[in-house]
Design a protein around this motif. Structure first.
Motif, short mmCIF file in Angstrom:
data_model
loop_
_atom_site.label_atom_id
_atom_site.label_comp_id
_atom_site.label_asym_id
_atom_site.label_seq_id
_atom_site.Cartn_x
_atom_site.Cartn_y
_atom_site.Cartn_z
N PHE A 77 0.85 -1.20 0.00
CA PHE A 77 0.00 0.00 0.00
C PHE A 77 0.88 1.24 0.00
O PHE A 77 1.77 1.38 0.84
N VAL A 78 0.66 2.17 -0.97
CA VAL A 78 1.50 3.36 -1.04
C VAL A 78 0.73 4.67 -1.15
O VAL A 78 1.29 5.73 -0.91
N LYS A 79 -0.57 4.61 -1.51
CA LYS A 79 -1.26 5.89 -1.76
C LYS A 79 -2.69 5.88 -1.25
O LYS A 79 -3.53 5.12 -1.75
N GLU A 80 -2.96 6.75 -0.28
CA GLU A 80 -4.31 6.94 0.24
C GLU A 80 -5.22 7.37 -0.92
O GLU A 80 -4.84 8.24 -1.70
N ASN A 81 -6.41 6.78 -1.02
CA ASN A 81 -7.35 7.10 -2.10
C ASN A 81 -6.73 6.91 -3.49
O ASN A 81 -7.08 7.62 -4.43
N GLY A 82 -5.79 5.98 -3.60
CA GLY A 82 -5.13 5.75 -4.88
C GLY A 82 -6.01 4.95 -5.84
O GLY A 82 -7.13 4.58 -5.51
N PRO A 83 -5.48 4.68 -7.05
CA PRO A 83 -6.26 3.97 -8.07
C PRO A 83 -6.56 2.53 -7.68
O PRO A 83 -5.87 1.94 -6.84
N LYS A 84 -7.60 1.98 -8.31
CA LYS A 84 -8.00 0.60 -8.02
C LYS A 84 -6.98 -0.38 -8.58
O LYS A 84 -6.47 -0.21 -9.68
N CYS A 85 -6.68 -1.39 -7.79
CA CYS A 85 -5.68 -2.41 -8.14
C CYS A 85 -6.38 -3.64 -8.73
O CYS A 85 -7.56 -3.87 -8.48
N SER A 86 -5.61 -4.46 -9.46
CA SER A 86 -6.18 -5.68 -10.06
C SER A 86 -6.66 -6.66 -8.98
O SER A 86 -7.47 -7.53 -9.24
N CYS A 87 -6.17 -6.51 -7.74
CA CYS A 87 -6.58 -7.41 -6.66
C CYS A 87 -7.90 -6.98 -6.04
O CYS A 87 -8.46 -7.69 -5.20
N GLY A 88 -8.40 -5.78 -6.42
CA GLY A 88 -9.65 -5.28 -5.87
C GLY A 88 -9.44 -4.18 -4.83
O GLY A 88 -10.37 -3.46 -4.49
N GLY A 89 -8.21 -4.05 -4.32
CA GLY A 89 -7.91 -3.00 -3.35
C GLY A 89 -7.61 -1.67 -4.04
O GLY A 89 -7.69 -1.57 -5.27
N TYR A 90 -7.25 -0.67 -3.23
CA TYR A 90 -6.95 0.66 -3.76
C TYR A 90 -5.59 1.15 -3.27
O TYR A 90 -5.21 0.86 -2.14
N GLY A 91 -4.89 1.89 -4.15
CA GLY A 91 -3.66 2.56 -3.73
C GLY A 91 -2.46 1.64 -3.59
O GLY A 91 -1.45 2.03 -3.01
N HIS A 92 -2.54 0.44 -4.15
CA HIS A 92 -1.39 -0.46 -4.09
C HIS A 92 -0.34 -0.05 -5.13
O HIS A 92 -0.69 0.50 -6.18
N LEU A 93 0.91 -0.37 -4.86
CA LEU A 93 2.00 -0.02 -5.76
C LEU A 93 1.74 -0.55 -7.17
O LEU A 93 1.99 0.14 -8.16
N GLU A 94 1.21 -1.77 -7.26
CA GLU A 94 0.96 -2.37 -8.56
C GLU A 94 -0.03 -1.56 -9.41
O GLU A 94 0.06 -1.55 -10.64
N ALA A 95 -0.95 -0.86 -8.75
CA ALA A 95 -1.96 -0.08 -9.48
C ALA A 95 -1.37 1.21 -10.04
O ALA A 95 -2.00 1.90 -10.83
N ILE A 96 -0.14 1.55 -9.62
CA ILE A 96 0.50 2.79 -10.07
C ILE A 96 1.74 2.51 -10.92
O ILE A 96 1.95 3.13 -11.95
N ALA A 97 2.56 1.54 -10.49
CA ALA A 97 3.89 1.40 -11.07
C ALA A 97 4.12 0.11 -11.85
O ALA A 97 5.23 -0.14 -12.30
N SER A 98 3.07 -0.73 -12.05
CA SER A 98 3.27 -1.92 -12.88
C SER A 98 3.20 -1.52 -14.35
O SER A 98 2.64 -0.47 -14.70
N ALA A 99 3.75 -2.37 -15.22
CA ALA A 99 3.71 -2.09 -16.67
C ALA A 99 2.27 -1.91 -17.14
O ALA A 99 1.96 -0.98 -17.90
N GLN A 100 1.40 -2.79 -16.65
CA GLN A 100 -0.02 -2.73 -17.03
C GLN A 100 -0.64 -1.40 -16.59
O GLN A 100 -1.37 -0.75 -17.36
N ALA A 101 -0.36 -0.98 -15.37
CA ALA A 101 -0.94 0.26 -14.84
C ALA A 101 -0.44 1.47 -15.64
O ALA A 101 -1.21 2.39 -15.94
N ILE A 102 0.84 1.47 -16.00
CA ILE A 102 1.42 2.59 -16.74
C ILE A 102 0.79 2.70 -18.13
O ILE A 102 0.36 3.77 -18.56
N SER A 103 0.68 1.56 -18.83
CA SER A 103 0.07 1.56 -20.17
C SER A 103 -1.39 1.98 -20.10
O SER A 103 -1.86 2.79 -20.91
N SER A 104 -2.13 1.42 -19.14
CA SER A 104 -3.57 1.73 -19.02
C SER A 104 -3.78 3.21 -18.71
O SER A 104 -4.68 3.84 -19.27
N ALA A 105 -2.97 3.76 -17.81
CA ALA A 105 -3.11 5.17 -17.45
C ALA A 105 -2.86 6.03 -18.68
O ALA A 105 -3.58 7.01 -18.93
#
Ligand SMILES: [Zn+2]
Length: 157
Positions: free
Chosen positions: A2-30
């Motif tokens: 967990f890295v960001k309060e009120n961050g983007p939705k993650c593939s696991c269903g949670g919010y604000g996880h590093l993967e939702a911001i800094a994974s290859a998939q997250a970067i391309s999708s954004a």
């Protein structure tokens, strides 16, 4: 992680996880998502993907950021910020001498490593980061597969 309060939705269903911001998939999708409101970014994506926007890679987003695309710069700034926070926490927890970044995002090479190095040094106690080296892995985007196979082979022996 967990890295960001009120961050983007993650593939696991949670919010604000590093993967939702800094994974290859997250970067391309954004990049694809944000380009809808930025014609110059849409055009840049078309140019580097040969009009197959869905194929844009994280490495290409890093390159576009370095070339001055504002949308890409915002995305990559977040990658550096939150990956920096995550790594700084790891450094303070286990004080490693070496961090090897692998996977698709690491394909960006110095465009990822250099700013991240600066950020970690800003965030960490000098004693923890002064002898730390941060490098790009040599196994490319297959690193996790190679790692998994290596583990399986160790089990067989
Ligand atoms: Zn998650």
């Amino acid at each position: 992680m967990f890295v960001k309060e009120n961050g983007p939705k993650c593939s696991c269903g949670g919010y604000g996880h590093l993967e939702a911001i800094a994974s290859a998939q997250a970067i391309s999708s954004a990049m694809i998502g944000l380009s809808v409101e930025h014609p110059e970014t849409e055009e840049a994506i078309r140019r580097v993907t040969g009009a197959r926007a869905e194929r844009i890679t994280a490495e290409q987003v890093f390159r576009l950021a370095a070339e001055g695309d504002n949308v890409a710069q915002g995305i990559i700034q977040d990658v550096h910020t939150y990956l920096g926070i995550a790594l700084a926490n790891i450094v303070h927890l286990i004080n490693p001498g070496l961090i090897i970044l692998g996977g698709q995002v690491a394909q960006a090479g110095d465009l990822l490593i250099k700013p991240l190095q600066a950020r970690i040094h800003d965030l960490c106690l000098a004693a923890a980061s002064s002898s730390l080296r941060l490098v790009q892995g040599s196994l490319g985007s297959e690193a996790n597969i190679v790692g998994a196979v290596t583990l399986a082979l160790q089990d067989i022996e």
